[in-house]
Design an enzyme around this catalytic site. Structure first.
Site, mmCIF file in Angstrom:
data_model
loop_
_atom_site.group_PDB
_atom_site.id
_atom_site.type_symbol
_atom_site.label_atom_id
_atom_site.label_comp_id
_atom_site.label_asym_id
_atom_site.label_seq_id
_atom_site.Cartn_x
_atom_site.Cartn_y
_atom_site.Cartn_z
ATOM 1 N N CYS A 1 33.899 48.849 49.777
ATOM 2 C CA CYS A 1 33.554 48.251 51.069
ATOM 3 C C CYS A 1 34.317 48.980 52.162
ATOM 4 C CB CYS A 1 33.935 46.770 51.077
ATOM 5 S SG CYS A 1 33.452 45.908 52.586
ATOM 6 N N GLU B 1 31.184 45.170 39.993
ATOM 7 C CA GLU B 1 31.470 44.001 39.171
ATOM 8 C C GLU B 1 30.639 42.810 39.649
ATOM 9 O OE1 GLU B 1 36.033 44.815 37.809
ATOM 10 O OE2 GLU B 1 35.747 43.926 39.771
ATOM 11 N N CYS C 1 27.959 35.748 41.058
ATOM 12 C CA CYS C 1 28.418 36.355 42.307
ATOM 13 C C CYS C 1 28.131 37.854 42.191
ATOM 14 C CB CYS C 1 29.921 36.076 42.456
ATOM 15 S SG CYS C 1 30.652 36.841 43.891
ATOM 16 N N CYS D 1 41.804 41.686 50.786
ATOM 17 C CA CYS D 1 40.738 41.903 49.798
ATOM 18 C C CYS D 1 40.928 43.204 49.017
ATOM 19 C CB CYS D 1 39.403 41.915 50.545
ATOM 20 S SG CYS D 1 38.016 42.339 49.498
ATOM 21 N N CYS E 1 37.863 35.188 44.064
ATOM 22 C CA CYS E 1 37.553 35.637 45.418
ATOM 23 C C CYS E 1 38.543 36.692 45.915
ATOM 24 C CB CYS E 1 37.595 34.411 46.331
ATOM 25 S SG CYS E 1 37.144 34.769 47.992
ATOM 26 N N CYS F 1 39.241 44.359 55.129
ATOM 27 C CA CYS F 1 39.933 43.072 55.316
ATOM 28 C C CYS F 1 41.276 43.115 54.567
ATOM 29 C CB CYS F 1 39.072 41.918 54.811
ATOM 30 S SG CYS F 1 37.479 41.818 55.644
#
Ligand code: SF4
Length: 347
Positions: free
Chosen positions: A112, A92, A105, A119, A330, A116
């Protein structure tokens, strides 16, 4: 055999390909001009390259862009574009227009591996690295390409876990043979991978953003497992050793978690550890995600935190939340559900 896409190759790489085919060196520059300046998406359209050269190139190579397969628009004008990468792999990119700026962005990986706690991409796990071409495709295939003023590498993935491809994409964005953008329009974000920071600072001129989120190592570990590998003081030493003059900026991202990292002691410790670094802190409201006990700090707390940091002499901004209603804000990017849906449709 799948043909290799020339889009995303640096001029040096194109020169090597052309040399292998015994074509004149200038053909590489012609190809880069067509791809990056004129943005054509096929070898056929490259009018000043001979038919024979195109046939030789086309035996093993192609030039192609991938269109987005879906777009969602937020009430605030933010758009989230979905791009297919490989079968069952999607990424995305979030387009964020504001006043006289328009920021894209971009993602650097599918998922990933950094895990974290706050996230959604981290929860998705890691499916693969993007090539430079796949990173740039998010920019070149964007309907709003001509409006873009800034690129931030803050989408899915940790850019310094795929640094070579990220650096190649930055080279093409900034080189004379590419888009010729100023590197000041580009910001790359990392959670603090020290060898990556060193290489990035030495090999590019783009801005650096570091996800900090807690100044105390033991507390940061709870949020970001990377703290077990690259300790924050060492990350800051690395940054301190670099000369951030010449308009190059370092900033620190700080997501505000209620009762976790939003107290006076955090302000004091931030001021202590950042002493001597000319920087800015961006405070970011946390967007809750399923499966974490974390909550966002209240607006009053965020304002008080900002005031506290300012009193310590640290330039601090509160980043506006954009695209929360379409999960573009975010920490919310994830294509895990989409893959699940597609798998279910196949059975
Ligand atoms: Fe990966 Fe960045 Fe999410 Fe951490 S915050 S899991 S590094 S995408």
């Amino acid at each position: 055999m799948e043909k290799e896409n020339l889009f995303g190759k640096t001029l040096t790489e194109l020169q090597a390909i052309v040399a292998d085919l015994n074509l004149p060196k200038f053909v590489a520059k012609q190809i880069s001009d067509w791809m990056y300046k004129k943005r054509v998406s096929s070898l056929d359209e490259m009018r000043n390259i001979s038919k024979q050269a195109k046939e030789l190139l086309a035996e093993k190579h192609k030039v192609s862009f991938t269109s987005f397969s879906n777009v969602q628009e937020s009430m605030d004008g933010t758009k989230k574009y979905l791009f297919p990468v490989k079968p069952m792999q999607f990424i995305e990119a979030a387009y964020i227009p504001e006043n006289d700026r328009a920021t894209l962005c971009v993602s650097s990986q599918v998922g990933c591996k950094m895990g974290c706690l706050f996230c959604m991409t981290g929860k998705q796990g890691f499916q693969g690295n993007l090539t430079s071409g796949e990173i740039l495709n998010q920019i070149f295939s964007l309907p709003e390409f001509d409006k873009l003023t800034n690129i931030v590498y803050m989408g899915m993935g940790e850019p310094f876990d795929n640094l070579d491809e990220v650096l190649k994409s930055i080279e093409i964005l900034t080189a004379d043979y590419g888009l010729g953008w100023s590197s000041k329009r580009i910001t790359v974000s990392t959670i603090g991978i020290i060898p990556g920071i060193r290489k990035f600072l030495n090999q590019s001129n783009a801005h650096l953003a570091v996800s900090l989120h807690n100044p105390f190592e033991a507390e940061r570990k709870q949020l970001m497992p990377i703290e077990n590998v690259y300790h924050l003081p060492k990350v800051l030493d690395e940054i301190r050793s670099f000369d951030f003059n010449n308009q190059r900026r370092v900033s620190f991202e700080y997501i505000m978690f209620n009762g976790v990292n939003d107290q006076t002691r955090h302000i004091n410790e931030l001021a202590r550890i950042l002493n001597g670094i000319k920087c800015r802190i961006n405070l970011i409201r946390f967007h809750p995600i399923p499966g974490t006990p974390l909550e966002t700090s209240s607006n009053e707390t965020i304002l008080a935190f900002q005031a506290g940091l300012k009193k310590k002499g640290i330039v601090t901004t509160i980043r506006a939340s954009r695209g929360e209603d379409i999960f573009a804000a975010c920490g919310l990017l994830s294509t895990k559900e989409l893959v699940k849906q597609q798998k279910n449709e196949e059975y």
